[in-house]
Design an enzyme around this catalytic site. Structure first.
Site, PDB file in Angstrom:
ATOM      1  CE1 TYR A  62      -4.045  -2.190   5.177  1.00 49.08           C
ATOM      2  CE2 TYR A  62      -3.426  -0.035   4.319  1.00 49.08           C
ATOM      3  CZ  TYR A  62      -3.886  -1.319   4.101  1.00 49.08           C
ATOM      4  OH  TYR A  62      -4.192  -1.722   2.834  1.00 49.08           O
ATOM      5  CB  SER A  91      -0.890   0.024   1.239  1.00 49.70           C
ATOM      6  OG  SER A  91      -1.532   1.280   1.341  1.00 49.70           O
TER       7      SER A  91
END
Lengths: 247, 438
Positions: free
Chosen positions: A152, A139
């Site tokens: 995250y 990501s």
């Protein structure tokens, strides 16, 4: 060229879109996910869209001792795997991770450890093949920790580093490692977020980029492309300024 | 997340989408909305309804487009079961290589299966195949009070007929089983005939409707006097010989909202004159791809933005056969007098086949559709006159296109509405339904 494609986390929005692209080219697929009903629906869809064959395996990637069974089954069904995509993950509630340590660890485990376990198991199988592409969904959040989602981001950063090392290790064998860094994508995972419409891509758009990056054996893919430039700037902001920013 | 409007972008009531990815998400989503104080919602597909029938009273809709999986496809029989968010465009891409095509298609392929059922859409082959609902074998629906349920012509037929054309009021359609039709090629043998006036159109219809599956006419509604009712008559059949190819994806896109409508008296007159004279010969026969035959407007994506920020309304009515010719002519005259027409007025002879849907729009008669740039008072004055003419003749307006029909006219033209209201899911309510029933 009918490719054999293995996808872990096959019910995720991006993975399903990627699977459709391969199905339309007549690929043989091996899909892994937790929910067998959703897997069945997706398999039927992929067959209708042109997949030559779709096999499924129900597994929770956090149960890492089952991963070898899964790879055994995949190689038994398809003989070789040309493309493996590790796409499972969750979007943790950052605020909750700040006070609930057990939750934070569990989320980190899902997004980093179980993915690394899959990559390691797949690498073991692919290295002797001497060919294939091993792709993993990272990501843009992994490029720099932001107050909004650094747990995250930390998990995705772990994948980034792991993929970099694995890529170098497997290079000689002919197996290629790709890390995909999507920006905002409109999927089930992000359904509750209020994402800016102009920066949010469809899973199909991202899947097109991914398929091309796999074919071209790219090392790192930012998708859509403009995230490369956004993250370049974000990485270059001095920490003294970055810590004062609300991102 | 970007907010949604209907295709005509009028009334401008932006909708907040709540994405549904799996059928089992439907009821939790409705419950979550209710908990947030929005007691009703509505399934939203591609937003191709023109007026307010695809807008929720609450301003919160369930976005169905991610629920687009083919659940089963039998290429021997042409029966496909798919989730309701699958678009006709995708279905064609999947089915055509196997030699199957939609039994009925509207003028755009960017609608979902669920939307096609809820509006019981029809196409250029209405006189042969009837409406979309005639080819639906079974529906799977989520209802807030009973969960998942199925219906067909034989199982819960009352519920089936209330749902086909039911404007999404009876429950959230999650899967559609449809019978496709066989085609030998992806091409249409097209016959395009220029005609000078109304009488000629009706002549052409009588002549060609029996021998051609697809027929439709484009009429220049700005032409007056001797040229009134001039246009092009287009007829087609699936070609028996030729390629079986998918049309390329893409096309042009209308990139911005112009500050004012690009469709005005000046541009309209120029366009219509050019369009009428585009073919010099009286009759041209050619084989064309399915995309250009069925979906010419899809090539300019978001063409609705041409009308500028204020949007537009489509006026589509159908007038029973007995008075069809006269009333359509009068309606066209009235529009011509008002000077505010559209660059595409579409005239179609609808057939006798009835639909299972209680609120299905087509009647055996003549259907006319035109677009009008949104100008509040001008449109209102004109529509009031047209509505009176249509209803006096026993005709009706198409809910999927509507943003103005009165409750009185709706209830008179669709007397079965009470049956649908009785089966309405109490968690679903569109702006349209509220306007015409409450």
């Amino acid at each position: 060229m009918n490719q054999n494609v293995l996808i872990i986390g096959a019910t995720s929005g991006i993975a399903e879109a990627v699977a459709r692209h391969f199905a339309e080219q007549g690929a043989r697929l091996f899909l892994v996910a937790r929910n067998s009903e959703k897997l069945q629906a997706i398999s039927a869809d992929l067959v209708a869209r042109g997949a030559l064959e779709v096999a499924t395996f129900v597994m929770n990637a956090n149960e890492t001792d089952r991963i070898p069974q899964m790879t055994d089954a995949a190689w038994k069904v398809h003989g070789t795997i040309d493309v493996a995509l590790v796409a499972h993950g969750t979007l943790p509630d950052q605020q909750r991770t700040e006070t609930n340590i057990a939750y934070a660890i569990a989320e980190f485990r899902t997004n980093a450890e179980s993915v690394i376990a899959c990559l390691a198991a797949l690498a073991q199988r692919m290295e002797p093949q001497g060919k294939g592409v091993l792709a993993v969904i990272g990501s843009v959040a992994g490029d720099r920790g932001r107050p909004g989602n650094y747990l995250y981001g930390a998990a995705k950063a772990a994948l980034d580093t792991y993929a970099s090392g694995l890529r170098a290790r497997l290079f000689k064998s002919g197996v290629h490692v790709l890390i995909i860094k999507p920006g905002f994508v409109a999927t089930a995972m992000t359904v509750d977020l209020n994402l800016p419409a102009r920066l949010t891509a469809t899973p199909d758009r991202v899947a097109c980029d991914i398929q091309l990056a796999i074919a071209k054996r790219r090392d790192v893919l930012y998708t859509p492309w403009f995230w490369y430039w956004i993250m370049l700037i974000i990485r270059w902001i001095p920490a003294a300024i970055f810590k004062r920013m609300k991102l | 997340m970007s907010q949604l409007l209907s295709w005509g972008r009028y009334p401008r009531r932006p909708q907040i989408p709540h994405s549904v990815n799996w059928p089992e998400d439907v009821l939790p989503s409705l419950a979550a909305l209710a908990a947030a104080g929005h007691s009703t919602s509505l399934a939203f597909g591609c937003g191709r309804s023109y007026g307010d029938s695809c807008l929720a009273d609450s301003g919160h809709v369930l976005a169905m487009q991610n629920m687009d999986r083919v659940l089963a496809a039998d290429w021997e029989s042409g029966v496909v079961i798919a989730q309701a968010g699958l678009t006709l465009s995708e279905l064609i891409r999947i089915a055509l290589p196997h030699g199957w095509f939609l039994p009925v298609t509207p003028g755009t392929k960017f609608v979902t299966l669920g939307g096609a059922v809820a509006n019981d859409v029809h196409g250029k082959n209405h006189h042969v195949m009837g409406t979309f609902g005639r080819h639906v074998r079974q529906l799977t629906i989520y209802r807030s009070n009973e969960g998942v349920t199925q219906c067909s012509l034989t199982h819960r037929p009352d519920f089936f007929s209330a749902t086909v054309g039911g404007l999404g009021m009876t429950g959230v359609i999650v899967a559609v089983e449809i019978q496709l039709r066989r085609v030998a090629t992806s091409e249409i043998e097209q016959r395009s005939i220029r005609f000078g006036g109304f009488d000629e159109f009706f002549e052409l219809s009588r002549e060609h409707d029996s021998s051609h599956e697809y027929t439709v006419a484009w009429v220049d509604c700005l032409a007056s006097g001797k040229q009134a009712g001039r246009g092009h008559y287009i007829a087609g059949n699936h070609a028996q010989e030729g390629a079986l190819d998918l049309a390329p994806i893409g096309g042009l896109q209308m990139p911005i909202d112009p500050p004012f409508s690009l469709v005005n008296a000046l541009s309209l007159r120029a366009f219509n004159t050019l369009y009428y004279h585009r073919q010099m010969k009286k009759k041209v026969v050619s084989n064309v791809g399915y995309d250009s035959f069925f979906y010419p407007l899809d090539r300019l994506q978001q063409w609705n933005r041409m009308y500028g920020r204020s949007g537009f309304q489509q006026y589509q009515c159908v007038v029973p056969q007995e008075n069809g010719r006269e009333v359509t002519r009068d309606v066209m005259r009235q529009i011509s007098k008002s000077g505010s027409g559209s660059f595409l007025a579409v005239l179609k002879q609808c057939g006798k086949l009835t639909s299972p849907g209680l609120l299905s729009f087509p009647l055996h008669g003549v259907s006319l559709a035109l677009d009008f740039p949104q100008r509040d008072q001008v449109n209102e004055r004109l529509f009031t006159k047209l509505d009176a003419m249509v209803h006096e003749a026993g005709g009706r307006l198409y809910p999927a296109k509507d943003a103005h029909m009165s409750a009185v006219h709706f209830k008179q033209a669709y007397p079965m509405w009470e049956k649908v209201e009785a089966l309405r899911d109490s968690h679903l309510l569109s702006l349209f339904w509220k306007r015409v029933t409450q």
